[in-house]
Design an enzyme around this catalytic site. Structure first.
Site, PDB file in Angstrom:
ATOM      1  N   CYS A 296       4.922   2.974   2.274  1.00 28.63           N
ATOM      2  CA  CYS A 296       6.350   2.674   2.241  1.00 28.63           C
ATOM      3  C   CYS A 296       7.202   3.934   2.067  1.00 28.63           C
ATOM      4  CB  CYS A 296       6.663   1.621   1.186  1.00 28.63           C
ATOM      5  SG  CYS A 296       6.056   2.003  -0.459  1.00 28.63           S
ATOM      6  N   HIS A 297       6.600   5.033   1.646  1.00 28.40           N
ATOM      7  CA  HIS A 297       7.340   6.287   1.553  1.00 28.40           C
ATOM      8  C   HIS A 297       7.800   6.781   2.929  1.00 28.40           C
ATOM      9  CE1 HIS A 297       3.120   7.495   2.112  1.00 28.40           C
ATOM     10  NE2 HIS A 297       3.608   8.557   2.736  1.00 28.40           N
TER      11      HIS A 297
ATOM     12  N   TYR B  46      14.361   1.507   8.362  1.00 26.85           N
ATOM     13  CA  TYR B  46      14.250   0.114   7.942  1.00 26.85           C
ATOM     14  C   TYR B  46      14.520  -0.819   9.121  1.00 26.85           C
ATOM     15  CZ  TYR B  46      14.359   1.820   3.116  1.00 26.85           C
ATOM     16  OH  TYR B  46      14.079   2.469   1.942  1.00 26.85           O
TER      17      TYR B  46
ATOM     18  N   ASN C 254       6.309  -3.705  -2.406  1.00 31.27           N
ATOM     19  CA  ASN C 254       5.005  -3.318  -1.884  1.00 31.27           C
ATOM     20  C   ASN C 254       4.049  -3.098  -3.061  1.00 31.27           C
ATOM     21  OD1 ASN C 254       2.774  -2.120  -0.690  1.00 31.27           O
ATOM     22  ND2 ASN C 254       3.860  -0.281  -0.025  1.00 31.27           N
TER      23      ASN C 254
ATOM     24  N   GLU D 170       2.724  15.225   4.101  1.00 36.25           N
ATOM     25  CA  GLU D 170       2.423  14.771   5.458  1.00 36.25           C
ATOM     26  C   GLU D 170       3.073  15.658   6.521  1.00 36.25           C
ATOM     27  OE1 GLU D 170       2.981  10.630   6.167  1.00 36.25           O
ATOM     28  OE2 GLU D 170       1.958  10.054   4.315  1.00 36.25           O
TER      29      GLU D 170
END
Length: 157
Positions: A126-127, A95, A118, A153
């Site tokens: 945002c993950h 963040y 979001n 990912e």
């Protein structure tokens, strides 16, 4: 209008309004969900782009997706666009680092608020935003989905 991207790990609902993507809703995959990526019949170019992105498990989402930025406050828009453009597949950012990259050092809490609001989870990833201590932090669609997306990912933690 609604469109659906059905993935083995999640379902993404695109909510359209006046030719723009107003929001997305991210839902957990349920048992019995398709074992391959599928989309709504006659998908839009935007949905086809997202489908290719998740089939290839890398690359980038089409930067010209018609997102409806009209009601997004300027700071949140800057943070979301920074995240979209700078943090690639398989990466995470804290963040505080995202705040600094968006031109607001010390704005980690405000970035957390931007992530919580979001309107386009998965499109604006945002993950990928985590706490400074490398723990996951929060996620509007739930921690189980955040973990699934990060594993998808490449378990980038």
């Amino acid at each position: 209008m609604h469109e659906y991207l059905i993935h083995p790990e999640f379902t993404l609902v695109l909510v359209w309004s006046k030719g723009r993507i107003a929001s997305t809703h991210l839902l957990s995959a349920h048992s019995g969900t398709a074992n391959c990526i599928d989309t709504s019949p006659k998908p839009s170019r935007a949905l086809e782009s997202l489908c290719r992105y998740y089939q290839n498990s890398a690359g980038s989402i089409d930067p010209d997706l018609p997102l409806d930025w009209q009601n997004i406050p300027p700071f949140r828009a800057r943070v979301l666009k920074t995240l979209f453009w700078i943090v690639p597949w398989g990466s995470t950012v804290t963040y505080s680092r995202l705040a600094a990259m968006a031109g607001s050092p010390g704005g980690a809490r405000a970035v957390g608020t931007a992530m919580a609001h979001n309107p386009w989870p998965v499109i604006i990833p945002c993950h990928r935003v985590i706490r400074a201590d490398k723990t996951l932090g929060g996620f509007s669609s739930g921690m189980a989905i955040k973990k699934k997306l990060l594993r998808l990912e490449g378990d980038c933690l």
